[in-house]
Design an enzyme around this catalytic site. Structure first.
Site, PDB file in Angstrom:
ATOM      1  N   ARG A 108       0.823  -1.232   0.000  1.00  0.00           N
ATOM      2  CA  ARG A 108       0.000   0.000   0.000  1.00  0.00           C
ATOM      3  C   ARG A 108       0.851   1.273   0.000  1.00  0.00           C
ATOM      4  O   ARG A 108       0.403   2.335   0.400  1.00  0.00           O
ATOM      5  CB  ARG A 108      -0.967   0.035   1.179  1.00  0.00           C
ATOM      6  N   LYS A 130       1.542  11.608 -11.370  1.00  0.00           N
ATOM      7  CA  LYS A 130       0.789  10.598 -12.120  1.00  0.00           C
ATOM      8  C   LYS A 130       1.701   9.405 -12.356  1.00  0.00           C
ATOM      9  O   LYS A 130       2.877   9.570 -12.677  1.00  0.00           O
ATOM     10  CB  LYS A 130       0.357  11.145 -13.480  1.00  0.00           C
ATOM     11  N   GLU A 172       6.925  19.816 -24.624  1.00  0.00           N
ATOM     12  CA  GLU A 172       6.249  20.064 -23.330  1.00  0.00           C
ATOM     13  C   GLU A 172       6.714  21.389 -22.718  1.00  0.00           C
ATOM     14  O   GLU A 172       5.923  22.088 -22.086  1.00  0.00           O
ATOM     15  CB  GLU A 172       6.487  18.901 -22.357  1.00  0.00           C
ATOM     16  N   LYS A 214       4.085  23.913 -14.333  1.00  0.00           N
ATOM     17  CA  LYS A 214       3.420  22.639 -14.022  1.00  0.00           C
ATOM     18  C   LYS A 214       3.096  22.535 -12.527  1.00  0.00           C
ATOM     19  O   LYS A 214       2.009  22.116 -12.138  1.00  0.00           O
ATOM     20  CB  LYS A 214       4.280  21.461 -14.498  1.00  0.00           C
ATOM     21  N   GLU A 224      -6.613  16.136 -11.000  1.00  0.00           N
ATOM     22  CA  GLU A 224      -7.224  16.456 -12.291  1.00  0.00           C
ATOM     23  C   GLU A 224      -8.748  16.410 -12.254  1.00  0.00           C
ATOM     24  O   GLU A 224      -9.386  15.728 -13.046  1.00  0.00           O
ATOM     25  CB  GLU A 224      -6.679  15.524 -13.388  1.00  0.00           C
ATOM     26  N   ARG A 228      -6.244  21.022 -13.857  1.00  0.00           N
ATOM     27  CA  ARG A 228      -5.036  20.341 -14.358  1.00  0.00           C
ATOM     28  C   ARG A 228      -5.154  19.997 -15.852  1.00  0.00           C
ATOM     29  O   ARG A 228      -4.147  19.794 -16.526  1.00  0.00           O
ATOM     30  CB  ARG A 228      -4.763  19.087 -13.519  1.00  0.00           C
ATOM     31  N   ASN A 232      -3.206  19.717 -20.790  1.00  0.00           N
ATOM     32  CA  ASN A 232      -3.474  18.908 -21.986  1.00  0.00           C
ATOM     33  C   ASN A 232      -3.491  19.738 -23.256  1.00  0.00           C
ATOM     34  O   ASN A 232      -3.900  19.238 -24.305  1.00  0.00           O
ATOM     35  CB  ASN A 232      -4.835  18.184 -21.847  1.00  0.00           C
ATOM     36  N   HIS A 235      -2.786  18.187 -26.590  1.00  0.00           N
ATOM     37  CA  HIS A 235      -2.897  16.737 -26.431  1.00  0.00           C
ATOM     38  C   HIS A 235      -4.244  16.197 -26.910  1.00  0.00           C
ATOM     39  O   HIS A 235      -4.368  14.998 -27.147  1.00  0.00           O
ATOM     40  CB  HIS A 235      -2.680  16.323 -24.962  1.00  0.00           C
ATOM     41  N   HIS A 239      -2.953  13.419 -29.067  1.00  0.00           N
ATOM     42  CA  HIS A 239      -3.073  11.987 -28.762  1.00  0.00           C
ATOM     43  C   HIS A 239      -3.644  11.229 -29.955  1.00  0.00           C
ATOM     44  O   HIS A 239      -3.245  10.093 -30.226  1.00  0.00           O
ATOM     45  CB  HIS A 239      -3.954  11.766 -27.523  1.00  0.00           C
ATOM     46  N   HIS A 249       5.617  11.106 -29.073  1.00  0.00           N
ATOM     47  CA  HIS A 249       4.728  11.958 -28.269  1.00  0.00           C
ATOM     48  C   HIS A 249       4.992  13.445 -28.552  1.00  0.00           C
ATOM     49  O   HIS A 249       4.059  14.219 -28.777  1.00  0.00           O
ATOM     50  CB  HIS A 249       4.928  11.640 -26.787  1.00  0.00           C
TER      51      HIS A 249
HETATM   52  N1  GLY Z   1       1.337  15.364 -18.350  1.00  0.00           N
HETATM   53  C1  GLY Z   1       0.168  16.031 -17.903  1.00  0.00           C
HETATM   54  C2  GLY Z   1      -0.041  15.918 -16.437  1.00  0.00           C
HETATM   55  O1  GLY Z   1       0.867  15.552 -15.704  1.00  0.00           O
HETATM   56  O2  GLY Z   1      -1.116  16.195 -15.980  1.00  0.00           O
END
Ligand code: GLY
Length: 345
Positions: A108, A130, A172, A214, A224, A228, A232, A235, A239, A249
């Site tokens: 955990r 993430k 980015e 960021k 998110e 957040r 994107n 993206h 994507h 990417h």
């Molecule tokens: N790469 C986008 C984010 O970390 O939300």
């Protein structure tokens, strides 16, 4: 050398810019260490790895699945990892994503940190909490939000990267400038040659400014739920480009940013000449701004995207360099505008 702090609800990350990779020992001193890396990084930098056991994954996106996760759990078990141990992911985005996911779910949660070895991972994947793996053809379908304890960015590691790989990371950085820092954009425009030569002093300044954008976003909406999504930008279409054309990417996000800047202009939010300025900077950093896109396949990919809600897709519109706003667009409208958007590419 400088440090940034990201204070998240799931933990605090110390982001160290320009620190030598060897200083990792200070971060993990006295702890049982399990390192996760891939075969390319291990071949290039394995000699400088900290002492401890290392799991070496196959290089590339194909490793990012639940089978690999199972193997890493077995590795942790064989190393008798406990919650006082430390997991370190040394590699690009794939390694960071898997290492963070495995560390977040084993027992955990075991503390973890990253040494990102690609520029894309230094300016994006390693920061923000993430992590995750793919399931079938769905990217990052399984994962958690959980902040690493540290991220060590050693810019010397970038010297073994092909130039195209470095360009990918700049997609980015340019995105961060476009959504939140106009002076970073000007600096990128004025100094692109020195920056692309990987001069460490200027790189540190650029990465610092880029990550501040960021961090500011993630601190407001770590999981998110809304804001957040501003990260994107480029993206929504990017994507789709990545999925249908199989481009990298960075290249896909670059084309996505041109088209989404074009969409902002068509909606009357951005001067059309600003789209030209954006294309110019992307080209200066070795990124593509043109592609022959298959409308049917791209719209189909957008229907299958995580950012879709009913018949709309979340998108980000620019209101100028350094200023962006969240919006939604009906996928049908995007389809109707598609040919005009392609005029920008
Ligand atoms: N790469 C986008 C984010 O970390 O939300």
């Amino acid at each position: 050398m400088r440090s940034l702090i990201l204070e998240g609800l799931t933990g605090t990350t110390a982001i160290e810019l320009g620190f030598p990779f060897s200083s990792i020992r200070e971060y993990c001193s006295g702890k049982r260490l399990a390192v996760i890396t891939d075969s390319t990084v291990y071949r290039l930098h394995g000699d400088s790895f900290p002492e401890g056991q290392t799991a070496v994954l196959g290089s590339g996106e194909f490793s990012k699945n639940l089978g690999t996760v199972g193997e890493i759990y077995e590795f942790f078990l064989s190393q008798e990892l406990d919650r006082s141990s430390c997991v370190v992911g040394i590699g690009g985005g794939v390694v960071c994503d898997i290492a963070g996911f495995c560390a977040s779910t084993y027992l955990r949660g075991v503390p973890f940190g990253y040494v990102p070895t690609t520029f894309l991972a230094q300016v994006d994947a390693s920061v923000g909490g993430k992590n995750g793996v793919n399931l079938k053809s769905y990217k990052n379908l399984i994962g958690t939000f959980n902040q690493p304890q540290f991220v060590l960015c050693d810019f010397k590691l970038l010297r073994t990267l092909p130039e195209k790989e470095v360009s990918n990371g700049f997609a980015e950085v340019i995105k961060h400038a476009l959504i939140g820092n106009s002076s970073l954009f000007s600096q990128l425009e004025e100094n692109h040659e020195r920056i692309m030569s990987l001069d460490e002093d200027i790189l540190e300044e650029i990465v610092n400014a880029s990550l501040q954008v960021k961090i500011e976003v993630v601190s407001q909406d770590e999981k998110e739920n809304g804001y957040r999504r501003i990260l994107n930008f480029g993206h929504t279409i990017g994507h789709g480009v990545e999925k249908t054309l199989g481009l990298s990417h960075g290249e896909s996000v670059s084309i996505g940013m041109v088209m989404e800047a074009g969409l902002s202009a068509m909606k009357g939010k951005l001067y059309p000449k600003t789209v030209g300025r954006i294309k110019g900077i992307l080209e200066n950093f070795g990124l593509s701004v043109k592609a022959s896109l298959d409308k049917v396949a791209l719209i189909d990919a957008i229907w299958k995207d995580k950012k879709r809600e009913d018949d709309e897709i979340h998108c980000v519109l620019l209101e100028g360099i350094g200023s962006a706003k969240l919006d939604r667009i009906k996928i049908e409208e995007l389809e109707e505008l598609f040919d005009d958007l392609c005029e920008y590419c």
